[in-house]
Each structure stands twice: as structure tokens, then as C-alpha cells.
Design a protein around this motif. Structure first.
Motif, short mmCIF file in Angstrom:
data_model
loop_
_atom_site.label_atom_id
_atom_site.label_comp_id
_atom_site.label_asym_id
_atom_site.label_seq_id
_atom_site.Cartn_x
_atom_site.Cartn_y
_atom_site.Cartn_z
N GLY A 96 14.23 53.24 35.55
CA GLY A 96 14.78 52.14 36.04
C GLY A 96 15.08 52.29 37.55
O GLY A 96 14.82 51.51 38.24
N VAL A 97 15.82 53.33 37.78
CA VAL A 97 16.58 53.63 39.08
C VAL A 97 15.29 53.86 40.00
O VAL A 97 15.15 53.41 41.43
CB VAL A 97 17.43 55.01 38.98
N LEU A 98 14.38 54.58 39.47
CA LEU A 98 13.04 55.10 40.41
C LEU A 98 12.28 53.73 40.80
O LEU A 98 11.90 53.74 41.82
CB LEU A 98 12.49 56.21 39.86
N GLY A 99 12.13 52.87 39.66
CA GLY A 99 11.57 51.95 40.13
C GLY A 99 12.00 51.04 41.09
O GLY A 99 11.52 50.14 41.54
N GLY A 100 13.29 50.94 40.69
CA GLY A 100 14.05 49.83 41.81
C GLY A 100 13.99 50.57 43.21
O GLY A 100 13.74 49.70 43.94
N MET A 101 13.89 51.71 43.57
CA MET A 101 13.97 52.29 44.69
C MET A 101 12.30 52.18 45.27
O MET A 101 12.20 51.63 46.23
CB MET A 101 14.12 53.80 44.82
N ILE A 102 11.35 52.22 44.23
CA ILE A 102 10.08 51.81 44.78
C ILE A 102 9.92 50.76 45.17
O ILE A 102 9.03 50.29 45.95
CB ILE A 102 9.03 52.38 43.59
N GLU A 103 10.43 49.62 44.40
CA GLU A 103 10.23 48.09 44.52
C GLU A 103 10.84 47.90 46.07
O GLU A 103 10.46 47.13 46.92
CB GLU A 103 10.97 47.56 43.72
N GLN A 104 12.18 48.42 46.27
CA GLN A 104 12.59 48.21 47.75
C GLN A 104 11.85 48.76 48.88
O GLN A 104 11.55 48.04 49.86
CB GLN A 104 13.93 48.95 48.00
N ILE A 105 11.15 49.77 48.52
CA ILE A 105 10.53 50.55 49.77
C ILE A 105 9.09 49.68 49.59
O ILE A 105 8.57 49.44 50.88
CB ILE A 105 10.11 51.96 49.31
N GLY A 106 8.77 49.05 48.52
CA GLY A 106 7.43 48.30 48.39
C GLY A 106 7.75 47.09 49.48
O GLY A 106 6.78 46.59 50.24
#
Length: 274
Positions: free
Chosen positions: A182-192
Motif C-alpha cells: 500500500g505504501v509503495l503503491g501510494g508513492m507510485i501514484e504520487q509520482i504518476g
């Protein structure tokens, strides 16, 4: 059920994991307060650098707090059922005139009271440190404090479900992996969002649906920054910020997510042979 809640609270207070978490929290807050103090000691009130660093320290405090609270949620409840079955404690409870659903829900409420209290105290301490050292005043918003307090309930529900059919060690590993997903996915979403990349955005959304705990953190960061009058820093905070703020629909989904896993936990525990 109230008896189970009380016994659960006593059990968690006696465990070393709570003491270790409290010690880590005190060490972090001491380092955090010292770092914030010296970072702002030689900066003028009108400094542009000062205005840029304040949101960084704010998000750092909230992010690390979320990690500590999630750690406590998993480690305190990872063996709530499986460990008690292994050591025979559950055999002394189940034969009594109390339903298994009441046992599990009582444990959930007991852990929830402790975790939410811990989260509220941490949130308040971070805000006091920032206000005393930087002069930043964040208006107290009940909704934001409630969201921060409810963060551990997501992992608590998942961990309680896992403990009804998984060994204690395996349950802890699975819960931590889901949290990190969940944390990694949240970071990826912000970068996206910053790169305008739809693929990364979709990856982040999917991971949030699998484990929505990080979505609460993003919503909290956005709410706190806006309440403090900080608007320019969403991009500057990068993956730790909330450029892509979760919607109200995501909050509703998270509520059903917790209820759903609790229902699954009750169902699985009711069928388990002990």
C-alpha cells in the motif's frame, strides 16, 4: 464483550511490543524535535527555505507516525487467535457462555482503543513540537484527527482475519507485505500524478484498493497542509505528499474494507476447530 475488551487491553499493556514501540516513539520524537529546532534556529521568519522545509517536517512526522502505529497494530494483534490456540488459552475462554463473534469483536475493540489513543497522542505531540519550534499553527480539525486515529484499524482488521487461519509468523509477514504494498503503491501514484503517467496512477489506485491504509495517510496530509495554509508544497513533497488526494469515495471504501475483513474474521473463527 466488555470483559474481552478489558482483558485484551491488559494483555497488550503487559506485552513487550508495546514497551518497545513506546521507546522507539520517544526516541523518534526526541530526534524529531531536536532536528526541527536546529533546522529553524538560524532561519528568518520570511525565509523561502523556511516555508519549504516546514511541510517536509510536517509530512515526515505524520509519515513516521503512521509507520509506528501500523507496526504496533500488526505486532500487537498478529497472534490474537492463533497464539492463544497454540498455548491453550483459547480453550479456557470458548467453553464459557460467550459467542466466538463476541470474543473476536471484543479483541478488535480492545486493540482499537489502545491504537487510536496512541495515534491521537502522537498526532498531538507532533503538532505541538511544530508549533513551539516553527510557529506553525494547524487548526484542530476533528475529521483529520479521527482519520489519523482510524489508520491502524485497517491493518488491525486484516491481521485479525489472518490470525484466524494462519500461523502467527506467517500472518505477520503477510500483513507487513500488504502494508508495504500500500505504501509503495501510494508513492507510485504520487509520482504518476506529477509525471502525468496514467499507468503509474492506475498501479497506485489498484494497490490502494488492495490495502487502503496509505490512502488515509494521503488524505490526512492534504487536510493538514490545507488547514495550515500550505498550498504550494504538494509537488515539492514528492512521493511523501498528496498531489493525488484520495476522494471521499475511497474513504467510504476503506470503511467497508474494515467491516468486510472483520466479518470474514468472525466467520472464519466461528468455523475453526480449536
Amino acid at each position: 464483550m466488555l470483559t474481552i475488551v478489558r482483558l485484551t487491553l491488559k494483555e497488550v499493556v503487559r506485552r513487550r511490543i508495546l514497551h518497545v514501540t513506546l521507546l522507539l516513539t520517544i526516541v523518534f520524537l526526541a530526534l524529531y524535535g531536536t532536528g526541527v529546532h536546529y533546522a529553524f534556529q538560524n532561519m528568518s521568519a520570511s525565509s523561502t527555505l523556511r516555508a519549504m522545509i516546514i511541510p517536509q517536517f510536517l509530512s515526515l512526522g505524520l509519515f513516521f507516525g503512521s509507520f509506528l502505529i501500523s507496526f504496533l497494530a500488526i505486532m500487537s494483534s498478529v497472534g490474537a487467535v492463533s497464539l492463544e490456540i497454540e498455548n491453550g488459552t483459547m480453550l479456557a475462554i470458548v467453553p464459557r457462555p460467550i459467542r466466538r463473534a463476541e470474543i473476536l469483536l471484543g479483541k478488535f475493540l480492545g486493540y482499537a482503543v489502545l491504537l487510536m489513543t496512541f495515534a491521537i497522542l502522537f498526532y498531538g505531540t507532533v503538532m505541538v513540537i511544530l508549533q513551539q519550534t516553527t510557529g506553525l499553527h494547524v487548526p484542530l480539525k476533528f475529521g483529520t484527527v479521527l482519520l489519523y486515529a482510524c489508520q491502524p484499524l485497517v491493518l488491525l482488521a486484516v491481521t485479525l482475519y489472518g490470525t484466524t487461519f494462519l500461523p502467527t509468523l506467517a500472518n505477520g509477514i503477510v500483513a507487513f507485505m500488504l502494508y508495504m504494498l500500500g505504501v509503495l503503491g501510494g508513492m507510485i501514484e504520487q509520482i504518476g500524478f506529477m509525471l502525468k503517467n496514467q499507468t503509474l496512477l492506475q498501479m497506485g489506485i489498484i494497490s490502494s484498493l488492495i490495502m487502503p491504509a496509505d490512502s488515509l495517510y494521503r488524505k490526512i496530509v492534504s487536510s493538514v497542509l490545507s488547514a495550515a495554509g500550505i498550498n504550494f508544497s504538494t509537488y515539492f513533497l514528492g512521493p511523501f505528499g498528496s498531489s493525488s488526494e484520495p476522494s471521499s469515495t475511497m474513504l467510504i471504501y476503506t470503511g467497508f474494507y474494515v467491516i468486510g475483513f472483520l466479518a470474514l474474521a468472525v466467520r472464519m473463527f466461528s468455523k475453526r476447530d480449536i
